[in-house]
Scaffold this motif. Structure first.
Motif, mmCIF file in Angstrom:
data_model
loop_
_atom_site.group_PDB
_atom_site.id
_atom_site.type_symbol
_atom_site.label_atom_id
_atom_site.label_comp_id
_atom_site.label_asym_id
_atom_site.label_seq_id
_atom_site.Cartn_x
_atom_site.Cartn_y
_atom_site.Cartn_z
ATOM 1 N N ARG A 84 0.837 -1.201 0.000
ATOM 2 C CA ARG A 84 0.000 0.000 0.000
ATOM 3 C C ARG A 84 0.872 1.251 0.000
ATOM 4 N NH1 ARG A 84 0.666 2.661 4.615
ATOM 5 N NH2 ARG A 84 0.875 1.548 6.605
ATOM 6 N N PRO A 85 0.341 2.358 -0.500
ATOM 7 C CA PRO A 85 1.053 3.633 -0.356
ATOM 8 C C PRO A 85 1.116 4.023 1.123
ATOM 9 C CG PRO A 85 -0.695 3.781 -1.999
ATOM 10 C CD PRO A 85 -0.906 2.504 -1.269
ATOM 11 N N PRO A 86 2.057 4.860 1.500
ATOM 12 C CA PRO A 86 2.125 5.301 2.902
ATOM 13 C C PRO A 86 0.958 6.218 3.242
ATOM 14 C CG PRO A 86 3.695 6.515 1.563
ATOM 15 C CD PRO A 86 3.135 5.439 0.677
ATOM 16 N N PHE A 87 0.539 6.181 4.502
ATOM 17 C CA PHE A 87 -0.449 7.139 4.986
ATOM 18 C C PHE A 87 0.189 8.522 5.069
ATOM 19 C CE2 PHE A 87 -1.994 3.249 7.412
ATOM 20 C CZ PHE A 87 -3.033 2.987 6.522
ATOM 21 N N ASP A 88 -0.593 9.541 4.802
ATOM 22 C CA ASP A 88 -0.122 10.909 4.985
ATOM 23 C C ASP A 88 0.312 11.066 6.455
ATOM 24 O OD1 ASP A 88 -0.742 13.800 5.953
ATOM 25 O OD2 ASP A 88 -0.647 13.998 3.770
ATOM 26 N N PRO A 89 1.535 11.555 6.706
ATOM 27 C CA PRO A 89 2.045 11.587 8.084
ATOM 28 C C PRO A 89 1.230 12.470 9.024
ATOM 29 C CG PRO A 89 3.522 12.770 6.590
ATOM 30 C CD PRO A 89 2.543 12.038 5.732
ATOM 31 N N LEU A 131 -16.281 11.910 -7.951
ATOM 32 C CA LEU A 131 -15.731 10.795 -7.188
ATOM 33 C C LEU A 131 -14.464 11.242 -6.487
ATOM 34 C CD1 LEU A 131 -16.521 9.153 -10.263
ATOM 35 C CD2 LEU A 131 -16.516 7.396 -8.487
ATOM 36 N N GLU A 132 -14.286 10.747 -5.255
ATOM 37 C CA GLU A 132 -13.049 11.016 -4.531
ATOM 38 C C GLU A 132 -12.677 9.796 -3.703
ATOM 39 O OE1 GLU A 132 -14.227 13.008 -0.313
ATOM 40 O OE2 GLU A 132 -14.279 14.372 -2.020
ATOM 41 N N CYS A 133 -11.381 9.643 -3.463
ATOM 42 C CA CYS A 133 -10.889 8.534 -2.648
ATOM 43 C C CYS A 133 -9.449 8.835 -2.265
ATOM 44 C CB CYS A 133 -10.970 7.215 -3.419
ATOM 45 S SG CYS A 133 -10.913 5.743 -2.373
ATOM 46 N N GLY A 134 -8.988 8.230 -1.177
ATOM 47 C CA GLY A 134 -7.592 8.324 -0.795
ATOM 48 C C GLY A 134 -6.771 7.243 -1.465
ATOM 49 N N SER A 135 -5.486 7.504 -1.676
ATOM 50 C CA SER A 135 -4.635 6.518 -2.338
ATOM 51 C C SER A 135 -4.366 5.315 -1.450
ATOM 52 C CB SER A 135 -3.313 7.162 -2.758
ATOM 53 O OG SER A 135 -2.518 7.477 -1.628
ATOM 54 N N ALA A 136 -4.531 5.454 -0.113
ATOM 55 C CA ALA A 136 -4.321 4.345 0.818
ATOM 56 C C ALA A 136 -5.648 3.811 1.352
ATOM 57 C CB ALA A 136 -3.425 4.786 1.960
ATOM 58 N N TRP A 153 -6.551 11.365 -3.415
ATOM 59 C CA TRP A 153 -5.774 12.106 -2.437
ATOM 60 C C TRP A 153 -4.642 11.244 -1.894
ATOM 61 C CZ3 TRP A 153 -6.649 17.069 -2.648
ATOM 62 C CH2 TRP A 153 -7.879 17.507 -3.129
ATOM 63 N N GLY A 154 -3.407 11.627 -2.209
ATOM 64 C CA GLY A 154 -2.239 10.852 -1.834
ATOM 65 C C GLY A 154 -2.093 10.711 -0.323
ATOM 66 N N GLY A 155 -2.039 9.486 0.154
ATOM 67 C CA GLY A 155 -1.866 9.226 1.578
ATOM 68 C C GLY A 155 -3.151 9.183 2.372
ATOM 69 N N GLY A 156 -4.284 9.385 1.709
ATOM 70 C CA GLY A 156 -5.555 9.373 2.416
ATOM 71 C C GLY A 156 -6.060 7.962 2.654
ATOM 72 N N TYR A 157 -6.528 7.695 3.861
ATOM 73 C CA TYR A 157 -7.187 6.431 4.156
ATOM 74 C C TYR A 157 -8.696 6.650 4.168
ATOM 75 C CZ TYR A 157 -6.523 8.545 8.814
ATOM 76 O OH TYR A 157 -6.459 9.413 9.878
ATOM 77 N N ALA A 190 -9.920 13.551 10.345
ATOM 78 C CA ALA A 190 -8.865 14.543 10.593
ATOM 79 C C ALA A 190 -9.136 15.776 9.745
ATOM 80 C CB ALA A 190 -7.496 13.947 10.267
ATOM 81 N N PRO A 191 -10.237 16.493 10.011
ATOM 82 C CA PRO A 191 -10.667 17.565 9.104
ATOM 83 C C PRO A 191 -9.717 18.752 9.028
ATOM 84 C CG PRO A 191 -11.976 17.556 11.117
ATOM 85 C CD PRO A 191 -11.165 16.302 11.141
ATOM 86 N N HIS A 192 -8.853 18.924 10.024
ATOM 87 C CA HIS A 192 -7.973 20.092 10.028
ATOM 88 C C HIS A 192 -6.629 19.834 9.353
ATOM 89 C CE1 HIS A 192 -10.907 22.050 12.499
ATOM 90 N NE2 HIS A 192 -10.804 21.123 13.432
ATOM 91 N N ALA A 193 -6.361 18.605 8.951
ATOM 92 C CA ALA A 193 -5.108 18.299 8.262
ATOM 93 C C ALA A 193 -5.102 18.941 6.885
ATOM 94 C CB ALA A 193 -4.936 16.791 8.144
ATOM 95 N N ALA A 194 -3.933 19.201 6.359
ATOM 96 C CA ALA A 194 -3.816 19.875 5.065
ATOM 97 C C ALA A 194 -4.507 19.081 3.955
ATOM 98 C CB ALA A 194 -2.345 20.107 4.733
ATOM 99 N N ILE A 195 -4.281 17.751 3.934
ATOM 100 C CA ILE A 195 -4.892 16.935 2.886
ATOM 101 C C ILE A 195 -6.420 16.970 2.997
ATOM 102 C CG2 ILE A 195 -4.651 14.855 4.288
ATOM 103 C CD1 ILE A 195 -4.458 13.196 1.830
ATOM 104 N N SER A 196 -6.942 16.998 4.221
ATOM 105 C CA SER A 196 -8.384 17.031 4.427
ATOM 106 C C SER A 196 -8.966 18.367 3.991
ATOM 107 C CB SER A 196 -8.709 16.770 5.899
ATOM 108 O OG SER A 196 -8.184 15.541 6.328
ATOM 109 N N ARG A 197 -8.273 19.455 4.320
ATOM 110 C CA ARG A 197 -8.761 20.771 3.914
ATOM 111 C C ARG A 197 -8.789 20.893 2.397
ATOM 112 N NH1 ARG A 197 -5.169 24.198 5.303
ATOM 113 N NH2 ARG A 197 -3.747 22.989 6.614
ATOM 114 N N ALA A 198 -7.803 20.335 1.735
ATOM 115 C CA ALA A 198 -7.792 20.367 0.270
ATOM 116 C C ALA A 198 -8.941 19.536 -0.297
ATOM 117 C CB ALA A 198 -6.454 19.850 -0.252
#
Length: 340
Positions: free
Chosen positions: A17-22, A269-274, A300-304, A311-319
Motif C-alpha cells: 500500500r502507499p504510505p499514509f499521509d504523516p 468521485l473522490e478517494c484516498g490513495s491508501a 488524495w495521496g496518503g488518504g485512508y 482529521a478535518p484540520h489536516a492539510a490533505i483534508s482541507r484540500a
C-alpha cells in the motif's frame, strides 16, 4: 470463486500500500478501540458509530436555528415497511431549491440517517439547498435488495413531493460516502433504468462499489487503516450472503457490476490513495467517462478511508473538502454551471 463467511479474512497475501499521509496517520490510533467487524462484534460496532465520540458535542442540525429539521414516515418499497426520512430546509423558507438526497455510510451494516449529513448543512443554513436523508434497513438483518430499494423509495417520494418540500425536481442530486456512495450509485442506476426521477449529479465519496474484492487495493489493508479488507468483506457478506463474488449479484447492489454506465448524471468521485476502495473508485470513474458521463475525479495521496472526516484540520483534508465544496457550490448554483 471461493465464498467466504462473514468475518473471515480475505484469501491471498496482503499487497503493498502507499504510505499514509504523516499528518493524519496518528489519528488511526484512536480507532484501535473499534473491533474488526464480525457477527459477534456488530452490536458493539453499531453503538460506537451511532453518535459522537465521548467528549465531543452532538451536532446541532438546526445550525443555531437556521435549519428546520423534520422527520417523515413515507412508503417503502412495495410490500415493505415505511421508511423514515429526515428533511432539512432553510428556516427562512424558500422554494425551487436544489435538493440533496443523502444515503449514509456504515458498511451496509451500521449508522443512521443523520450520519454524514453535517457535511451538507452549510448549504441549507445559507438558504441554497434542502437535504433529504434516508434511513434504510441494514444488513445482515435486511440483506440486498432491501437497502438500495429503501433508498430508491425515499428518492421517489422526494421527487414526487418536490414542490411541497420547496425543491426543484429538475435539480435533484444524490450523495453518499462509503456504503452510502455505493448505494447512491445503485440508486442512480435504478433511477435511470426505471425512468424516474432524473438526477442532475451524483457524489460518490470513497464509494463501496465492488463485492468481488479482487483489486490490488481491496487486499492491501489488513488490520490497519479505518476500513480494512476484513471489514469490507464482512459488509459485503452481510449484504449479499453466499452470492457475494459470484455471478448472481445485481449491479444495483454492486454498481461495479453494471455493464452500461451511459445516461448517468455528472459524477464527482473522490478517494484516498491508501483506501481499500481506491481501485474500484478509479475504475468506475474511467468507465463512466468512457460511457460519455462527465466525471470529476480526485485521488488524495496518503488518504485512508474517511480521512477528511476523521482529521478535518489536516492539510490533505482541507484540500479534499475545499474541492468537494467547490463542486457542490457549482452544482447547486443558480445557473447550474456544473450540470453537464
Amino acid at each position: 470463486m471461493e465464498q467466504q463467511a462473514a468475518g473471515q479474512t480475505v484469501p491471498g497475501s496482503v499487497t503493498i500500500r502507499p504510505p499514509f499521509d504523516p499528518e493524519i496517520e496518528p489519528i488511526l490510533a484512536a480507532l484501535e478501540s473499534f473491533p474488526t467487524l464480525t457477527s459477534e462484534s456488530l452490536a458493539t460496532f453499531r453503538k460506537l458509530v451511532s453518535g459522537p465520540p465521548p467528549g465531543v458535542d452532538p451536532i446541532d442540525f438546526t445550525v443555531g436555528g437556521a435549519v428546520r429539521v423534520e422527520e417523515r414516515q413515507v412508503p417503502g418499497p412495495e410490500g415493505a415497511p415505511d421508511i423514515t426520512l429526515v428533511i432539512l430546509r432553510p428556516s427562512a423558507g424558500a422554494s425551487g431549491l436544489p435538493g440533496i438526497y443523502h444515503t449514509h455510510g456504515g458498511g451496509m451494516v451500521a449508522c443512521n440517517r443523520f450520519t454524514g449529513v453535517d457535511q451538507f448543512l452549510p448549504y441549507v443554513a445559507e438558504g441554497k439547498a434542502a437535504i433529504v436523508s434516508v434511513e434504510y434497513r441494514l444488513a445482515p438483518e435486511h440483506p440486498d435488495p432491501a437497502p438500495v430499494e429503501d433508498c430508491y423509495a425515499g428518492l421517489l417520494w422526494t421527487a414526487n413531493h418536490a414542490d411541497e418540500l420547496g425543491i426543484d425536481a429538475q435539480r435533484l442530486l444524490i450523495a453518499g460516502i462509503s456504503a452510502g456512495g455505493g448505494l447512491a450509485a445503485g440508486v442512480a442506476l435504478l433511477a435511470r433504468d426505471r425512468g424516474f426521477p432524473t438526477l442532475s449529479h451524483q457524489l460518490l465519496l470513497c464509494p463501496m462499489l465492488d463485492d468481488r474484492l479482487e483489486t490490488h487495493s481491496s487486499r492491501m489493508l489488513d488490520g490497519e487503516g479505518a476500513w480494512d479488507r476484513n471489514d469490507n468483506l464482512f459488509g459485503w457478506n452481510a449484504l449479499l450472503g453466499s452470492r457475494r463474488g459470484g455471478p448472481d449479484v445485481s449491479p444495483y447492489a454492486a454498481p461495479a457490476r453494471a455493464t452500461d454506465l451511459s445516461g448517468l448524471p455528472r459524477t464527482y468521485l473522490e478517494c484516498g490513495s491508501a483506501d481499500g476502495l481506491r481501485d474500484e473508485t478509479l475504475t468506475y470513474a474511467a468507465r463512466l467517462s468512457q460511457a460519455g458521463v462527465s466525471v470529476d475525479l480526485h485521488l488524495w495521496g496518503g488518504g485512508y478511508h474517511g480521512f477528511e472526516a476523521l482529521a478535518p484540520h489536516a492539510a490533505i483534508s482541507r484540500a479534499c473538502l475545499a474541492a468537494r465544496d467547490e463542486f457542490m457550490r457549482r452544482a447547486i448554483g443558480p445557473d447550474g454551471t456544473c450540470r453537464t
